[in-house]
Scaffold this motif. Structure first.
Motif, PDB file in Angstrom:
ATOM      1  N   ILE A  76      33.530  39.408  27.129  1.00 48.70           N
ATOM      2  CA  ILE A  76      34.736  39.828  28.078  1.00 48.70           C
ATOM      3  C   ILE A  76      34.347  39.086  28.810  1.00 48.70           C
ATOM      4  CG2 ILE A  76      34.765  41.035  29.958  1.00 48.70           C
ATOM      5  CD1 ILE A  76      34.065  43.697  28.804  1.00 48.70           C
ATOM      6  N   VAL A 120      36.532  40.410  34.670  1.00 49.95           N
ATOM      7  CA  VAL A 120      36.945  41.719  35.121  1.00 49.95           C
ATOM      8  C   VAL A 120      37.237  41.267  36.577  1.00 49.95           C
ATOM      9  CG1 VAL A 120      36.422  44.138  35.252  1.00 49.95           C
ATOM     10  CG2 VAL A 120      35.657  42.637  33.821  1.00 49.95           C
ATOM     11  N   ILE A 168      42.583  47.445  37.182  1.00 51.44           N
ATOM     12  CA  ILE A 168      41.522  46.873  36.722  1.00 51.44           C
ATOM     13  C   ILE A 168      42.183  45.624  36.273  1.00 51.44           C
ATOM     14  CG2 ILE A 168      39.464  46.335  35.610  1.00 51.44           C
ATOM     15  CD1 ILE A 168      38.818  49.601  36.479  1.00 51.44           C
ATOM     16  N   ILE A 222      41.105  43.659  32.661  1.00 51.78           N
ATOM     17  CA  ILE A 222      39.989  42.712  31.842  1.00 51.78           C
ATOM     18  C   ILE A 222      40.460  41.854  31.127  1.00 51.78           C
ATOM     19  CG2 ILE A 222      38.018  43.585  30.062  1.00 51.78           C
ATOM     20  CD1 ILE A 222      38.886  46.246  31.050  1.00 51.78           C
TER      21      ILE A 222
END
Length: 237
Positions: A196, A199, A207, A209
Motif C-alpha cells: 500500500i 491512502v 477512500i 487506496i
C-alpha cells in the motif's frame, strides 16, 4: 439448499459471467440479492415442509385406524406411536429442529439492524450485532448441512440407500464452495503480495487506496479486488 451456495462462490460467478451466456438469465452481477431470494425460497420450503408434517403426516399416523396402521408397522414398529414427542426425539426430529433453529439465527443476524449494528445503545440485543456475529452465524451452515444430510438419510419409510438422494444434490455445490474457500485462503496468505503506497480520504467518505502492481499483472476491464481491514473485522472482505 444447494443453490444458495452459488451466489457466494465469487470466482465461479466471475468465470460464468465472463465465459458463458448464462449471465443473460442468471443475475450474476446482483449475486447478494440473488442469495437473499434463494434464502427466502428456502425459508418458504422449510415452513411448508414442517407444516405438512405437523398438520398432516403426524396426525394421520397418530389417529390411524388399526387397518390403516398395519402397513406402517414395518417402518414404525408394532406398537402404536404414542404422541408428537415420539417424532421430535428421533433422529429426524432432532436434526429438523437443529436446522430450523440455526437457520433462524442466521436469518435474524443477517438483517441490516444486526449486521450493520443499527440497534440502539440500550438494546440488550446490541451485543449480537455487527459483521462478526453475522459472519459466525452464517457459517453455522456447516452444521445445518450435516444435519440436512443426516435428516435425508434417516428417513422413516424410504430405507433404500440409492433413493436417499439428499447428499447427491449437495455434493457438487459443497465441493465447489470448498474449492472457492481454499482458493481464497491461498490467495490471502502471501501467494501474491502488494504494497500500500498511499491512502486518501475524499469528500463523500470515498477512500482511495494506491497499491503497487504485482509482477506480471495485466489489468482487464471489469476486474476488482477485495480488501480486508483487520481493525474492523478479520473476516469482512
Amino acid at each position: 439448499m444447494a443453490l444458495i451456495l452459488l451466489p457466494v462462490c465469487r470466482n465461479t460467478i466471475t468465470w460464468l459471467r465472463s465465459r458463458t451466456r448464462l449471465g443473460a438469465a442468471v443475475p450474476f452481477n446482483d449475486n447478494i440479492n440473488f442469495h437473499k431470494v434463494v434464502a427466502g425460497g428456502v425459508a418458504v420450503g422449510v415452513a411448508l415442509h414442517a407444516v405438512t408434517h405437523l398438520t398432516c403426516d403426524f396426525p394421520r399416523l397418530l389417529h390411524a385406524s388399526a387397518a390403516a396402521y398395519e402397513p406402517m408397522k414395518a417402518y414404525f414398529g408394532q406398537r402404536r406411536i404414542p404422541d408428537y414427542w415420539w417424532f421430535v426425539k428421533g433422529v429426524e426430529g432432532v436434526t429438523g429442529v437443529i436446522m430450523v433453529v440455526l437457520m433462524a439465527v442466521a436469518y435474524t443476524l443477517a438483517h441490516p439492524w444486526f449486521r450493520r449494528g443499527r440497534l440502539s445503545e440500550g438494546n440488550p440485543l446490541r451485543r449480537l450485532s455487527g459483521f462478526n456475529m453475522f459472519w459466525y452465524s452464517h457459517h453455522l451452515f456447516v452444521i445445518v448441512y450435516v444435519a440436512f444430510v443426516v435428516h435425508g438419510v434417516c428417513l422413516y419409510i424410504n430405507r433404500t440407500w440409492y433413493k436417499q438422494t439428499t447428499w447427491m444434490y449437495l455434493a457438487i455445490p459443497i465441493l465447489l464452495y470448498a474449492g472457492e474457500r481454499l482458493l481464497r485462503a491461498l490467495r490471502s496468505h502471501g501467494l501474491t503480495t502488494v504494497r500500500i503506497e498511499k491512502v486518501a480520504l475524499y469528500p463523500g467518505n470515498v477512500i482511495a487506496i494506491h497499491m503497487s502492481k504485482p509482477h506480471g499483472f495485466s489489468y482487464k476491464s471489469g476486474q476488482y479486488i477485495y480488501v480486508n481491514c483487520g481493525e474492523v473485522s478479520p473476516f469482512e472482505w
